[in-house]
Design a protein around this motif. Structure first.
Motif, mmCIF file in Angstrom:
data_model
loop_
_atom_site.group_PDB
_atom_site.id
_atom_site.type_symbol
_atom_site.label_atom_id
_atom_site.label_comp_id
_atom_site.label_asym_id
_atom_site.label_seq_id
_atom_site.Cartn_x
_atom_site.Cartn_y
_atom_site.Cartn_z
ATOM 1 N N LEU A 99 0.763 -1.221 -0.015
ATOM 2 C CA LEU A 99 -0.035 0.225 0.006
ATOM 3 C C LEU A 99 0.739 1.356 -0.097
ATOM 4 O O LEU A 99 0.616 2.468 -0.642
ATOM 5 C CB LEU A 99 -0.852 -0.137 1.157
ATOM 6 N N GLU A 100 2.098 1.281 0.770
ATOM 7 C CA GLU A 100 3.092 2.306 0.685
ATOM 8 C C GLU A 100 3.260 2.391 -0.812
ATOM 9 O O GLU A 100 3.349 3.754 -1.239
ATOM 10 C CB GLU A 100 4.042 2.057 1.631
ATOM 11 N N PHE A 101 3.736 1.361 -1.667
ATOM 12 C CA PHE A 101 4.322 1.599 -2.854
ATOM 13 C C PHE A 101 3.143 2.086 -3.652
ATOM 14 O O PHE A 101 3.530 3.010 -4.413
ATOM 15 C CB PHE A 101 4.730 0.245 -3.275
ATOM 16 N N ILE A 102 2.078 1.841 -3.533
ATOM 17 C CA ILE A 102 1.026 2.173 -4.382
ATOM 18 C C ILE A 102 0.686 3.709 -4.133
ATOM 19 O O ILE A 102 0.376 4.705 -5.092
ATOM 20 C CB ILE A 102 -0.564 1.773 -4.330
ATOM 21 N N ALA A 103 0.732 3.936 -2.937
ATOM 22 C CA ALA A 103 0.536 5.556 -2.592
ATOM 23 C C ALA A 103 1.433 6.431 -3.058
ATOM 24 O O ALA A 103 1.450 7.481 -3.604
ATOM 25 C CB ALA A 103 0.432 5.691 -1.106
ATOM 26 N N GLY A 104 2.917 5.829 -3.015
ATOM 27 C CA GLY A 104 3.818 6.524 -3.995
ATOM 28 C C GLY A 104 3.644 6.511 -5.349
ATOM 29 O O GLY A 104 3.942 7.659 -5.912
ATOM 30 N N LEU A 105 3.098 5.554 -6.010
ATOM 31 C CA LEU A 105 2.897 5.733 -7.442
ATOM 32 C C LEU A 105 1.687 6.710 -7.702
ATOM 33 O O LEU A 105 1.890 7.441 -8.773
ATOM 34 C CB LEU A 105 2.554 4.345 -7.913
ATOM 35 N N TRP A 106 0.849 6.653 -6.872
ATOM 36 C CA TRP A 106 -0.226 7.902 -7.145
ATOM 37 C C TRP A 106 0.043 9.204 -6.310
ATOM 38 O O TRP A 106 -1.020 9.914 -6.297
ATOM 39 C CB TRP A 106 -1.555 7.306 -6.597
ATOM 40 N N ARG A 107 1.298 9.347 -5.671
ATOM 41 C CA ARG A 107 1.679 10.404 -5.188
ATOM 42 C C ARG A 107 0.669 11.102 -4.095
ATOM 43 O O ARG A 107 0.210 12.195 -3.718
ATOM 44 C CB ARG A 107 1.736 11.888 -5.992
ATOM 45 N N ILE A 108 0.460 10.162 -3.019
ATOM 46 C CA ILE A 108 -0.556 10.299 -1.889
ATOM 47 C C ILE A 108 0.188 10.827 -0.778
ATOM 48 O O ILE A 108 1.198 10.524 -0.484
ATOM 49 C CB ILE A 108 -1.546 9.232 -1.533
ATOM 50 N N ALA A 113 -1.920 8.637 3.366
ATOM 51 C CA ALA A 113 -1.736 7.276 2.757
ATOM 52 C C ALA A 113 -1.710 6.325 4.090
ATOM 53 O O ALA A 113 -2.384 5.228 4.121
ATOM 54 C CB ALA A 113 -0.638 6.996 2.261
#
Lengths: 250, 528
Positions: A99-108, A113
């Motif tokens: 989830l941290e990785f996805i949040a990084g991809l979507w710049r949350i 996040a």
């Protein structure tokens, strides 16, 4: 439907060695829960993959909340989440790291996040397993982790391809509740499924697609009226519509 | 069960209508054909014809090369070695082959237990359980023997063609070694299973197999390491005096391979006995292992619970962190990278002994290593991406994703180079500078090459990266050699050093400009 469509598809066409999607037209309003149904090979997944930007269409246009997804894919992707039938996970990451990785991809924002990740993992009963590697997970747990990944950036348009495949009843109910909750909060959801009972109970509007073309669209009552099968189940209506098109040439 | 003919012409087993030996052998032979077919298909799904042609071509090249080596030996007319050195040399060669075969056997046994996932299907069929295991174990032995034969028989053929008939015995010795290696691989796999359990065995066995492979590569270099020339008779005599006498039992395998009847009979009996005992004796354990393996995850459980910490969500950093995490959490991949780097060892020793480029020339191998490592890691991060659709659906440009992936691939190479560069710097700062520049050039060029020639693949196929695209592998070696030449010329302080650097950089630069980071991650061509 609101003044600005959540999703507007015009004349969408895609061919591989034969046509997969033929001049598809679709309009969805904000907060709408839409079921895209069709037999195997009807063009459902190809349509979703074009919306999310994984496949370039041969012709046609896709607008997401007024943004031309073909001209400005980054802006469009910022608003979309895509959950395919096979969870897009990394076996060697924990759900929290995923989830941290996805949040990084979507710049949350990191703090938002983190809070959102905890909420989603708790809602999906994955919080106790947050530090376990995903390779340890069952199919259902993987699907839940992938769903959490799809929801962590609070998408305005959620595309779900057979999200309930292989889930047991308890997990399926958790997922359905979470999706209904999102739809109530304004998230537009497009769902493909072969489980027609699920579609009947979850979605506001149904589109039936076959040979890459939209055969019929509307809520269940409208579809019943159209087929002259008052009081029938969605399964009856679906089979009637699809059977009527069996002779359509490729 | 009744027979049927499938689309490939394989007839189904007829268990009911036959009697006697045919009733037993027929179904086993049928299942064995299926096993061999599945093993052959594991080489690649779409390019089997191309793979066959490549293997045939390589075999012809290896046979011609072996003929040259054998001709060189025969023509040199070397003085006879003092006993028991011929036995020792042959024992070494057999041990070398045995290590390679054992590594393959252990890999295949673990694959059979964990990866195929068809044990439930087979065991639910009316086939006898022992027949299923016998077929599977025989298929493993076949692949192990075939691997050994492809490596060693061309050399034996060459000597036979030149009139040395004793080498005919290789046709007996290699299958015997293959059976022994298969038995040892199976015993090791099942022992690990009992000792460590289903969860840890796969990981430990894969590391062990890689270590065996590394030892295999190192064993091939023993003559280079010992630095004993075959014309240095006093040295050889001293070496022979330190070894057990020619009648000692340790030389029996070598004597058997040379055709002495009793040792040969002993070797055949030992290998067949071990294989039969393993196949029949461990059948039940093999089945229980496979069933147990089907119900578990594939990796080690993380016992240590990390402290809760804040998220860090800068996209490029998130991508780099993800790649590094996936790499360091997969010890099998790390051993595979080490294994591929170790295969550069022969070159290292050639350069070391040749003293090419003076004493500084020995350092040049680091440049090859940096390039090879960077190529492998870039393959993992780009071609071996597990969730391509996820990244493709993220609101990031393909260029930014690929740049982060290349950075993640180059980071471990940079870390690996720090210590050697510090040591080189202690000798000479200029040497360290030349090495740093050329290793960086080699690593970046190999990374770009793997970016340009990317194709979707599963990470567990990393070990077959070279076979997947041989041209790319050759180009990686060429890039390493070109940058090594650059470093050599830099060390000699000549401007000619710019020439090989330009040769390495220009074609890649042009290709990169054409692609201009616009290409997305390799997508699978699955039509949905």
């Amino acid at each position: 439907m609101t003044s600005q469509d959540a999703l507007r598809i015009t004349g969408l066409t895609k061919s591989f060695d034969k046509p997969a999607v033929r001049g598809l037209e679709l309009r969805l309003g904000q907060g709408e829960f839409y079921g895209l149904l069709g037999p195997n090979g009807a063009g459902k997944t190809t349509t979703l993959r074009m919306i999310v930007g994984l496949l370039p269409p041969d012709s046609g246009s896709i607008e997401i909340f007024g943004v031309d997804a073909l001209a400005d894919p980054i802006a469009a992707k910022q608003m979309i989440a895509w959950l395919p039938d096979e969870p897009m996970l990394y076996d060697k990451l924990t759900p929290l790291e995923y989830l941290e990785f996805i949040a990084g991809l979507w710049r949350i924002d990191p703090r938002r996040a983190r809070t959102q990740a905890q909420f989603l993992l708790e809602a999906l009963d994955l919080w106790p397993q947050r530090h376990d590697l995903c390779e340890e997970f069952s199919r259902g747990m993987k699907q839940k982790a992938a769903l959490a990944g799809a929801l962590i950036h609070d998408p305005k348009l959620l595309l779900l391809d057979e999200p309930l495949t292989g889930l047991d009843a308890a997990i399926a109910r958790q997922v359905k509740n979470l999706l209904l909750d999102r739809a109530r909060n304004g998230c537009t959801i497009v769902l493909t499924t072969h489980i027609l009972d699920v579609a009947e109970r979850l979605v506001d509007r149904i589109g039936i697609i076959q040979h890459g073309e939209l055969l019929a669209e509307g809520n269940l009552e409208e579809l019943r009226t159209r087929t002259g099968r008052q009081g029938s189940s969605l399964e009856d209506v679906f089979l009637h519509l699809v059977a009527g098109q069996e002779s359509v040439p490729a | 069960m009744t027979g049927a003919v499938d689309q490939d012409g394989v007839t189904g087993p007829i268990l009911r209508d036959r009697s006697g030996l045919a009733a037993v052998v027929g179904p086993i032979a049928w299942l064995f054909r299926w096993e061999l077919r599945l093993q052959w298909r594991s080489f690649g799904r779409r390019r089997r014809r191309r793979t066959s042609v490549m293997i045939a071509l390589m075999l012809v090249i290896w046979q011609l090369l072996a003929l040259g080596i054998a001709y060189g030996f025969v023509r040199a007319d070397l003085p006879p070695l003092p006993p028991p050195l011929p036995f020792a040399a042959l024992t070494g060669a057999l041990f070398f082959l045995f290590l390679g075969m054992s590594s393959t056997a252990l890999d295949a046994a673990i694959q059979a237990i964990y990866a195929r996932g068809d044990m439930d299907l087979l065991l639910s069929s009316p086939f006898p359980r022992h027949a299923i295991i016998l077929v599977r174990v025989t298929a493993i032995a076949t692949s192990v023997c075939l691997g050994g034969a492809l490596l060693a028989l061309p050399l034996a053929n060459a000597f036979i063609l030149l009139g040395q008939r004793a080498w005919l015995m290789a046709y007996v010795a290699i299958p015997c070694l293959g059976l022994l290696a298969t038995s040892s691989g199976l015993i090791l796999a099942i022992s690990l299973f009992r000792l460590l359990g289903a969860r840890m065995t796969r990981l430990v066995a894969q590391i062990l197999s890689a270590l065996l492979g590394i030892t295999f590569a190192l064993t091939a270099q023993v003559p280079n390491l010992l630095r004993v020339s075959d014309t240095d008779l006093p040295g050889l005599t001293r070496l022979a005096e330190g070894l057990p006498g020619p009648e000692n039992i340790v030389w029996w395998p070598a004597r058997g391979a040379l055709g002495e009847s009793w040792p040969l009979a002993g070797l055949i009996a030992l290998s067949l006995g071990c294989f039969a005992a393993t196949a029949l004796g461990l059948a039940e354990r093999f089945i229980t292992s496979a069933i147990a393996a089907a119900g578990i995850g594939t990796g080690a459980r993380r016992n240590r619970v990390p402290a809760e910490r804040a998220f860090r969500t800068e996209p490029q950093a998130a991508l780099r962190r993800k790649e590094i995490r996936l790499l360091v959490r997969d010890p099998w991949l790390l051993t595979q990278i080490a294994r591929q780097v170790v295969f550069l060892l022969p070159l290292t020793l050639v350069v070391w002994h040749a003293q090419a480029g003076g004493s500084s020339g020995r350092w040049l191998v680091l440049i090859m290593t940096a390039g090879y490592m960077a190529g492998g890691l870039t393959w993992l991060t780009i071609s071996g991406e597990d969730a391509r659709d996820l990244l493709a659906s993220a609101p990031l440009t393909p260029g930014s994703i690929l740049r982060a992936k290349v950075q993640a691939a180059l980071l471990p190479v940079a870390l690996f180079m720090i210590l050697p560069l510090m040591v080189a710097g202690w000798f000479s700062l200029w040497l360290a500078f030349c090495l740093a520049v050329c290793a960086a050039g080699s690593a970046v060029c190999c990374a770009v090459l793997n970016y340009l020639y990317r194709s979707p693949a599963r990470r567990n196929l990393f070990a077959r990266r070279g076979a997947e695209n041989m041209l790319r592998s050759m180009a990686e070696l060429l890039i390493g050699a070109t940058w090594s030449l650059t470093a050599f010329l830099m060390l000699n302080r000549t401007l000619w050093a710019l020439l090989p650097a330009a040769v390495a950089l220009l074609p890649l630069h042009r290709a990169l400009r054409r692609s201009s980071w616009r290409g997305a991650l390799p997508q699978s061509s699955v039509r949905r």
